[in-house]
Scaffold this motif. Structure first.
Motif, PDB file in Angstrom:
ATOM      1  N   ARG A  36       0.898  -1.173  -0.101  1.00  0.00           N
ATOM      2  CA  ARG A  36       0.071  -0.111   0.073  1.00  0.00           C
ATOM      3  C   ARG A  36       0.776   1.113  -0.194  1.00  0.00           C
ATOM      4  O   ARG A  36       1.956   0.919   0.053  1.00  0.00           O
ATOM      5  N   THR A  37       0.294   2.414  -0.148  1.00  0.00           N
ATOM      6  CA  THR A  37       1.302   3.877  -0.166  1.00  0.00           C
ATOM      7  C   THR A  37       1.863   3.932   0.938  1.00  0.00           C
ATOM      8  O   THR A  37       1.390   3.688   2.299  1.00  0.00           O
ATOM      9  N   ILE A  38       3.100   4.224   0.705  1.00  0.00           N
ATOM     10  CA  ILE A  38       4.062   4.611   1.968  1.00  0.00           C
ATOM     11  C   ILE A  38       4.526   5.843   2.028  1.00  0.00           C
ATOM     12  O   ILE A  38       5.150   6.563   0.858  1.00  0.00           O
ATOM     13  N   ARG A  39       4.230   6.632   3.007  1.00  0.00           N
ATOM     14  CA  ARG A  39       4.577   8.014   2.950  1.00  0.00           C
ATOM     15  C   ARG A  39       6.083   8.333   3.194  1.00  0.00           C
ATOM     16  O   ARG A  39       6.785   7.488   3.961  1.00  0.00           O
ATOM     17  N   LYS A  40       6.567   9.488   2.672  1.00  0.00           N
ATOM     18  CA  LYS A  40       7.776   9.844   2.775  1.00  0.00           C
ATOM     19  C   LYS A  40       8.250  10.056   4.144  1.00  0.00           C
ATOM     20  O   LYS A  40       7.495  10.682   4.802  1.00  0.00           O
ATOM     21  N   GLY A  41       9.448   9.638   4.789  1.00  0.00           N
ATOM     22  CA  GLY A  41      10.064   9.721   5.822  1.00  0.00           C
ATOM     23  C   GLY A  41       9.334   8.605   6.939  1.00  0.00           C
ATOM     24  O   GLY A  41       9.987   8.370   8.035  1.00  0.00           O
ATOM     25  N   ARG A  42       8.564   7.669   6.276  1.00  0.00           N
ATOM     26  CA  ARG A  42       8.155   6.428   7.194  1.00  0.00           C
ATOM     27  C   ARG A  42       9.319   5.513   7.457  1.00  0.00           C
ATOM     28  O   ARG A  42       9.912   5.129   6.300  1.00  0.00           O
ATOM     29  N   ARG A  43       9.394   5.066   8.521  1.00  0.00           N
ATOM     30  CA  ARG A  43      10.283   3.893   9.011  1.00  0.00           C
ATOM     31  C   ARG A  43       9.425   2.869   8.304  1.00  0.00           C
ATOM     32  O   ARG A  43       8.196   2.378   9.068  1.00  0.00           O
ATOM     33  N   ILE A  44      10.012   2.084   7.418  1.00  0.00           N
ATOM     34  CA  ILE A  44       9.273   0.799   6.797  1.00  0.00           C
ATOM     35  C   ILE A  44       9.636  -0.595   7.662  1.00  0.00           C
ATOM     36  O   ILE A  44       8.655  -1.227   7.906  1.00  0.00           O
ATOM     37  N   ILE A  45      10.955  -0.874   7.895  1.00  0.00           N
ATOM     38  CA  ILE A  45      11.228  -2.042   8.280  1.00  0.00           C
ATOM     39  C   ILE A  45      12.546  -1.894   9.034  1.00  0.00           C
ATOM     40  O   ILE A  45      13.371  -1.226   8.601  1.00  0.00           O
ATOM     41  N   GLU A  46      12.840  -2.771  10.004  1.00  0.00           N
ATOM     42  CA  GLU A  46      14.187  -2.944  10.522  1.00  0.00           C
ATOM     43  C   GLU A  46      15.142  -4.002   9.692  1.00  0.00           C
ATOM     44  O   GLU A  46      14.440  -5.092   9.103  1.00  0.00           O
ATOM     45  N   TYR A  47      16.113  -3.690   9.338  1.00  0.00           N
ATOM     46  CA  TYR A  47      17.232  -4.668   8.832  1.00  0.00           C
ATOM     47  C   TYR A  47      17.669  -5.683   9.711  1.00  0.00           C
ATOM     48  O   TYR A  47      18.461  -5.227  10.688  1.00  0.00           O
ATOM     49  N   GLY A 101      17.283 -13.091   9.606  1.00  0.00           N
ATOM     50  CA  GLY A 101      16.927 -11.840   8.867  1.00  0.00           C
ATOM     51  C   GLY A 101      15.388 -12.046   8.498  1.00  0.00           C
ATOM     52  O   GLY A 101      14.732 -12.934   8.735  1.00  0.00           O
ATOM     53  N   ASN A 102      14.859 -10.796   7.929  1.00  0.00           N
ATOM     54  CA  ASN A 102      13.679 -10.506   7.481  1.00  0.00           C
ATOM     55  C   ASN A 102      13.462 -10.268   6.116  1.00  0.00           C
ATOM     56  O   ASN A 102      14.388 -10.469   5.379  1.00  0.00           O
ATOM     57  N   GLU A 103      12.254  -9.894   5.846  1.00  0.00           N
ATOM     58  CA  GLU A 103      11.943  -9.483   4.341  1.00  0.00           C
ATOM     59  C   GLU A 103      12.944  -8.283   3.877  1.00  0.00           C
ATOM     60  O   GLU A 103      13.116  -8.266   2.792  1.00  0.00           O
ATOM     61  N   ALA A 104      13.596  -7.490   4.633  1.00  0.00           N
ATOM     62  CA  ALA A 104      14.419  -6.273   4.387  1.00  0.00           C
ATOM     63  C   ALA A 104      15.584  -6.819   3.511  1.00  0.00           C
ATOM     64  O   ALA A 104      16.246  -6.152   2.704  1.00  0.00           O
ATOM     65  N   ARG A 105      16.026  -8.178   3.720  1.00  0.00           N
ATOM     66  CA  ARG A 105      17.112  -8.767   2.970  1.00  0.00           C
ATOM     67  C   ARG A 105      16.890  -8.770   1.646  1.00  0.00           C
ATOM     68  O   ARG A 105      17.764  -8.889   1.113  1.00  0.00           O
ATOM     69  N   TRP A 106      15.647  -8.742   0.981  1.00  0.00           N
ATOM     70  CA  TRP A 106      15.490  -8.617  -0.165  1.00  0.00           C
ATOM     71  C   TRP A 106      15.205  -7.416  -0.848  1.00  0.00           C
ATOM     72  O   TRP A 106      14.911  -7.226  -2.058  1.00  0.00           O
ATOM     73  N   ILE A 107      15.512  -6.482  -0.234  1.00  0.00           N
ATOM     74  CA  ILE A 107      15.298  -4.833  -0.854  1.00  0.00           C
ATOM     75  C   ILE A 107      16.605  -4.694  -1.855  1.00  0.00           C
ATOM     76  O   ILE A 107      17.785  -4.963  -1.370  1.00  0.00           O
ATOM     77  N   ASN A 108      16.493  -4.530  -2.884  1.00  0.00           N
ATOM     78  CA  ASN A 108      17.359  -4.310  -4.093  1.00  0.00           C
ATOM     79  C   ASN A 108      18.223  -3.113  -4.100  1.00  0.00           C
ATOM     80  O   ASN A 108      17.339  -1.916  -3.533  1.00  0.00           O
ATOM     81  N   HIS A 109      19.172  -2.941  -4.789  1.00  0.00           N
ATOM     82  CA  HIS A 109      19.839  -1.819  -4.718  1.00  0.00           C
ATOM     83  C   HIS A 109      19.253  -0.968  -5.960  1.00  0.00           C
ATOM     84  O   HIS A 109      18.638  -1.428  -7.039  1.00  0.00           O
ATOM     85  N   SER A 110      19.427   0.440  -5.669  1.00  0.00           N
ATOM     86  CA  SER A 110      19.154   1.352  -7.177  1.00  0.00           C
ATOM     87  C   SER A 110      20.164   2.379  -6.908  1.00  0.00           C
ATOM     88  O   SER A 110      20.371   2.870  -5.714  1.00  0.00           O
ATOM     89  N   CYS A 111      20.408   2.947  -8.195  1.00  0.00           N
ATOM     90  CA  CYS A 111      21.265   4.308  -7.966  1.00  0.00           C
ATOM     91  C   CYS A 111      20.282   5.520  -7.800  1.00  0.00           C
ATOM     92  O   CYS A 111      20.611   6.464  -7.762  1.00  0.00           O
ATOM     93  N   ASP A 112      19.152   5.306  -8.012  1.00  0.00           N
ATOM     94  CA  ASP A 112      17.850   6.220  -7.627  1.00  0.00           C
ATOM     95  C   ASP A 112      16.964   5.643  -6.968  1.00  0.00           C
ATOM     96  O   ASP A 112      15.915   5.337  -7.419  1.00  0.00           O
ATOM     97  N   PRO A 113      17.388   5.515  -5.569  1.00  0.00           N
ATOM     98  CA  PRO A 113      16.371   4.687  -4.526  1.00  0.00           C
ATOM     99  C   PRO A 113      15.302   5.436  -4.170  1.00  0.00           C
ATOM    100  O   PRO A 113      15.217   6.923  -4.176  1.00  0.00           O
ATOM    101  N   ASN A 114      14.365   4.926  -3.476  1.00  0.00           N
ATOM    102  CA  ASN A 114      13.200   5.518  -3.209  1.00  0.00           C
ATOM    103  C   ASN A 114      13.094   5.238  -1.310  1.00  0.00           C
ATOM    104  O   ASN A 114      12.435   5.658  -0.828  1.00  0.00           O
TER     105      ASN A 114
END
Length: 134
Positions: free
Chosen positions: A20-31, A58-71
């Motif tokens: 769902r929509t995630i607002r700017k500045g929100r803490r999403i998940i701990e790595y 580990g949790n789901e955060a381990r699957w967050i991919n790299h980007s040179c233009d990250p969100n």
């Protein structure tokens, strides 16, 4: 409804997507993961000699991919915990990403660059997941 979900990524293997929509500045998940000693780094780097191994605990955060233009960005707190925060508003269905800014303790050769090649596909792609300041 969960905030995020893991599924196949067009960038690389698995990825983490906003459910769902995630607002700017929100803490999403701990790595998370087991803390392990990393003997190849000096004790004064980043305040200690341990790293997070997401393979164990580990949790789901381990699957967050790299980007040179990250969100997203990874922020390490004083106690050593690492949290993923939204850099901007993220739409439902959008893949989460952050700039890994990897650092290596060896000369940056063609082989090292190839091993750390970026495939994010962003217009700002620098071609590597390595820290651009090195």
């Amino acid at each position: 409804m969960p905030l995020i979900q893991v599924r196949q990524s067009a960038v690389h293997g698995r990825g983490v997507f906003a459910a769902r929509t995630i607002r700017k500045g929100r803490r999403i998940i701990e790595y998370t993961g087991r803390r392990v000693a990393w003997k190849s780094i000096p004790a004064d780097v980043n305040g200690g000699t341990d790293v997070i191994d997401p393979e164990i605990g580990g949790n789901e955060a381990r699957w967050i991919n790299h980007s040179c233009d990250p969100n997203c960005e990874a922020i390490e707190e004083e106690n050593g915990r690492v949290f993923i925060h939204a850099l901007r508003n993220i739409r439902a269905g959008e893949e989460l990403s952050y700039d890994y800014q990897l650092q290596v303790d060896e000369p940056i050769t063609r082989a090292v660059r190839a091993e750390n090649a970026c495939h994010c596909g962003s217009a700002n792609c620098r071609g590597t997941m390595l820290d651009p300041s090195r």
